[in-house]
Design a protein around this motif. Sequence first.
Motif, PDB file in Angstrom:
ATOM      1  N   MET A  26       0.844  -1.196   0.000  1.00  0.00           N
ATOM      2  CA  MET A  26       0.000   0.000   0.000  1.00  0.00           C
ATOM      3  C   MET A  26       0.879   1.246   0.000  1.00  0.00           C
ATOM      4  N   THR A  27       0.362   2.307  -0.611  1.00  0.00           N
ATOM      5  CA  THR A  27       1.076   3.572  -0.611  1.00  0.00           C
ATOM      6  C   THR A  27       0.870   4.276   0.727  1.00  0.00           C
ATOM      7  N   ALA A  28       1.663   5.327   0.967  1.00  0.00           N
ATOM      8  CA  ALA A  28       1.507   6.110   2.194  1.00  0.00           C
ATOM      9  C   ALA A  28       0.096   6.672   2.303  1.00  0.00           C
ATOM     10  N   LEU A  29      -0.445   7.144   1.183  1.00  0.00           N
ATOM     11  CA  LEU A  29      -1.803   7.700   1.194  1.00  0.00           C
ATOM     12  C   LEU A  29      -2.821   6.633   1.576  1.00  0.00           C
ATOM     13  N   GLN A  30      -2.687   5.436   1.016  1.00  0.00           N
ATOM     14  CA  GLN A  30      -3.621   4.358   1.335  1.00  0.00           C
ATOM     15  C   GLN A  30      -3.512   3.947   2.791  1.00  0.00           C
ATOM     16  N   ASP A  31      -2.281   3.864   3.298  1.00  0.00           N
ATOM     17  CA  ASP A  31      -2.088   3.522   4.710  1.00  0.00           C
ATOM     18  C   ASP A  31      -2.731   4.569   5.608  1.00  0.00           C
ATOM     19  N   LEU A  32      -2.508   5.837   5.292  1.00  0.00           N
ATOM     20  CA  LEU A  32      -3.036   6.927   6.103  1.00  0.00           C
ATOM     21  C   LEU A  32      -4.559   6.926   6.107  1.00  0.00           C
ATOM     22  N   LEU A  33      -5.166   6.753   4.939  1.00  0.00           N
ATOM     23  CA  LEU A  33      -6.628   6.797   4.858  1.00  0.00           C
ATOM     24  C   LEU A  33      -7.257   5.577   5.523  1.00  0.00           C
ATOM     25  N   ALA A  34      -6.604   4.409   5.449  1.00  0.00           N
ATOM     26  CA  ALA A  34      -7.125   3.223   6.138  1.00  0.00           C
ATOM     27  C   ALA A  34      -7.077   3.436   7.652  1.00  0.00           C
ATOM     28  N   PHE A  35      -5.989   4.010   8.135  1.00  0.00           N
ATOM     29  CA  PHE A  35      -5.860   4.319   9.557  1.00  0.00           C
ATOM     30  C   PHE A  35      -6.930   5.332   9.976  1.00  0.00           C
ATOM     31  N   GLN A  36      -7.158   6.341   9.138  1.00  0.00           N
ATOM     32  CA  GLN A  36      -8.133   7.383   9.452  1.00  0.00           C
ATOM     33  C   GLN A  36      -9.551   6.833   9.500  1.00  0.00           C
ATOM     34  N   THR A  37      -9.870   5.863   8.650  1.00  0.00           N
ATOM     35  CA  THR A  37     -11.214   5.263   8.657  1.00  0.00           C
ATOM     36  C   THR A  37     -11.519   4.648  10.024  1.00  0.00           C
ATOM     37  N   GLU A  38     -10.550   3.956  10.616  1.00  0.00           N
ATOM     38  CA  GLU A  38     -10.757   3.380  11.942  1.00  0.00           C
ATOM     39  C   GLU A  38     -10.931   4.468  12.996  1.00  0.00           C
ATOM     40  N   THR A  39     -10.157   5.545  12.883  1.00  0.00           N
ATOM     41  CA  THR A  39     -10.297   6.660  13.824  1.00  0.00           C
ATOM     42  C   THR A  39     -11.676   7.284  13.716  1.00  0.00           C
ATOM     43  N   GLU A  40     -12.150   7.492  12.494  1.00  0.00           N
ATOM     44  CA  GLU A  40     -13.486   8.064  12.294  1.00  0.00           C
ATOM     45  C   GLU A  40     -14.561   7.150  12.874  1.00  0.00           C
ATOM     46  N   ALA A  41     -14.402   5.848  12.702  1.00  0.00           N
ATOM     47  CA  ALA A  41     -15.381   4.905  13.240  1.00  0.00           C
ATOM     48  C   ALA A  41     -15.412   4.961  14.764  1.00  0.00           C
ATOM     49  N   LEU A  42     -14.250   5.048  15.389  1.00  0.00           N
ATOM     50  CA  LEU A  42     -14.204   5.167  16.841  1.00  0.00           C
ATOM     51  C   LEU A  42     -14.824   6.480  17.306  1.00  0.00           C
ATOM     52  N   GLY A  43     -14.634   7.542  16.533  1.00  0.00           N
ATOM     53  CA  GLY A  43     -15.265   8.815  16.864  1.00  0.00           C
ATOM     54  C   GLY A  43     -16.777   8.726  16.824  1.00  0.00           C
ATOM     55  N   GLN A  44     -17.303   7.952  15.879  1.00  0.00           N
ATOM     56  CA  GLN A  44     -18.749   7.747  15.817  1.00  0.00           C
ATOM     57  C   GLN A  44     -19.248   6.977  17.044  1.00  0.00           C
ATOM     58  N   ILE A  45     -18.472   6.022  17.502  1.00  0.00           N
ATOM     59  CA  ILE A  45     -18.846   5.284  18.711  1.00  0.00           C
ATOM     60  C   ILE A  45     -18.889   6.221  19.917  1.00  0.00           C
ATOM     61  N   ALA A  46     -17.908   7.101  20.028  1.00  0.00           N
ATOM     62  CA  ALA A  46     -17.907   8.078  21.116  1.00  0.00           C
ATOM     63  C   ALA A  46     -19.140   8.965  21.034  1.00  0.00           C
ATOM     64  N   GLY A  47     -19.502   9.359  19.821  1.00  0.00           N
ATOM     65  CA  GLY A  47     -20.708  10.170  19.640  1.00  0.00           C
ATOM     66  C   GLY A  47     -21.964   9.436  20.065  1.00  0.00           C
ATOM     67  N   ARG A  48     -22.007   8.137  19.817  1.00  0.00           N
ATOM     68  CA  ARG A  48     -23.161   7.338  20.219  1.00  0.00           C
ATOM     69  C   ARG A  48     -23.273   7.254  21.740  1.00  0.00           C
ATOM     70  N   LEU A  49     -22.149   7.192  22.417  1.00  0.00           N
ATOM     71  CA  LEU A  49     -22.178   7.227  23.878  1.00  0.00           C
ATOM     72  C   LEU A  49     -22.765   8.543  24.377  1.00  0.00           C
ATOM     73  N   GLY A  50     -22.415   9.642  23.696  1.00  0.00           N
ATOM     74  CA  GLY A  50     -22.970  10.932  24.065  1.00  0.00           C
ATOM     75  C   GLY A  50     -24.461  11.004  23.830  1.00  0.00           C
TER      76      GLY A  50
END
Length: 491
Positions: free
Chosen positions: A1-25
């Motif tokens: 994978m390229t650096a861009l692909q690695d970064l965006l895959a990592f970011q997708t997991e971060t965004e998903a965790l942020g949605q979980i935090a929002g659901r707790l709120g």
Amino acid sequence: MTALQDLLAFQTETEALGQIAGRLGWDQETMMPRGAAAQRGDEMAAIESVLHARRTDPRIGDWLAACDGETLSQVDAAKLRHIRRSYDRSCKVPGDLAAELARVTSVSQGAWAEARERDDFAAFAPVLARVVALRQQEGQALADGGSTYDALLQDYEPGASAAQLEAMFGEMRPRLVDLRGKVLEKPTPKGLAGTFGEAEQLALASKLALTFGYDLSRGRIDKAVHPFSSGSGSDVRITTRTSPTDPFNCFYSTIHEVGHACYEQNIDAGFALTPLGQGVSMGVHESQSRIYENQLGRSRAFTGWLSARMQEVFGDLGLPDAEAFYAAVNRVQKDFIRTEADELQYNLHIMLRFDLERALISGDLPVADLEGAWNDRFRADFGYEVPKPSLGCLQDVHWSIGLFGYFATYSLGNVYAGCLAEALRRDVPDLDAALAEGNTVPATAWLGEKVQRHGGLYEPRETITLACGQAPNAGPLLDYIETKFSDLYDL
């Protein structure tokens, strides 16, 4: 994978965790047992620690550096812009401070709700003082010697400054105060008569949500002390509230939150769980909720349709005709609550909060003196006394959860909405005919195309400029308000 692909895959997991935090709120404000507040604070702190660690992961810096100089699409360039901004800001905030903010603001929210219910600001003041102190620390870390308040403001409206907002308010205040003075000299239109069942209100609120395009297969409507919208993509939830004597509170809170929710639901599906998959700023977000609620929902055309629907549900409303109903929806009167304020006075409520929260963050206003400062300012601005804290400094949830810098975006959203409404009517000249039939599609489809689908692709002001064909300014909003209320009050 390229650096861009690695970064965006990592970011997708971060965004998903942020949605979980929002659901707790969301759960905390709707379903959570009151006794779970302390534990929920620990849970929020734990997930914020994980999120902060991800947002400051050194690999993000390496990936961003590796992407420099690459030929990027417009979409990928925008994603990197958001990731870089988040990374730079997150790295300035210590992880333990981020976790403590999450814990304290979670607990503070429950303390605020109890204090509001008991009208006891003194009981809440120590908790709020802790929130303010933590946000001051965060703002100072972000500001690098600059304005603490401006640093906090970037979380809600990137690129904005207190000086710009102060200039905007300075332009708006004289015209609003002058018009309000003239209107309040006129007789107040008659309001609704009788009481209105909660079940019936909620049923009609659901119908209104559908009328404005809310997709309930990807959302839900619940009750909360303070209405809000939560989530993005395929899970966007809203809340509303009811009053037995004021169903407009329920209906227009619902329409307002549907504006937020439709923005999130209508973002390009390809942006889901990326930095572009949410509204670009709170100012742009408020432009959607306010145009849904006001320029559409409180228009003469739409209120004619709503009047008929309410009579079907509730029977006689105590008003002679649709024009009297329109006047009741838009009547200007002495009141205390921001969320229930008419369009003419609403921004004056925001100016009060803008000035007070800047004083809190600068340290010029101690939290212990907030209630008195609020009451003094309200008396000066509105001409009458605040009788109790729930009608004053305890009415809004925002400061309890640390949202310093947020309030000004409500008025900025009104300004954006004024510009969008002017462009909408230019592009859809038969809009009123559709609204009179309860058909919001010409308006909501235009907003979906011009604003909502882009998510975070553009910067906030750029989003509005592209939609309207010109840079946003307060003129269209002020002209709209003056025209509407001069007509209503025969000035």
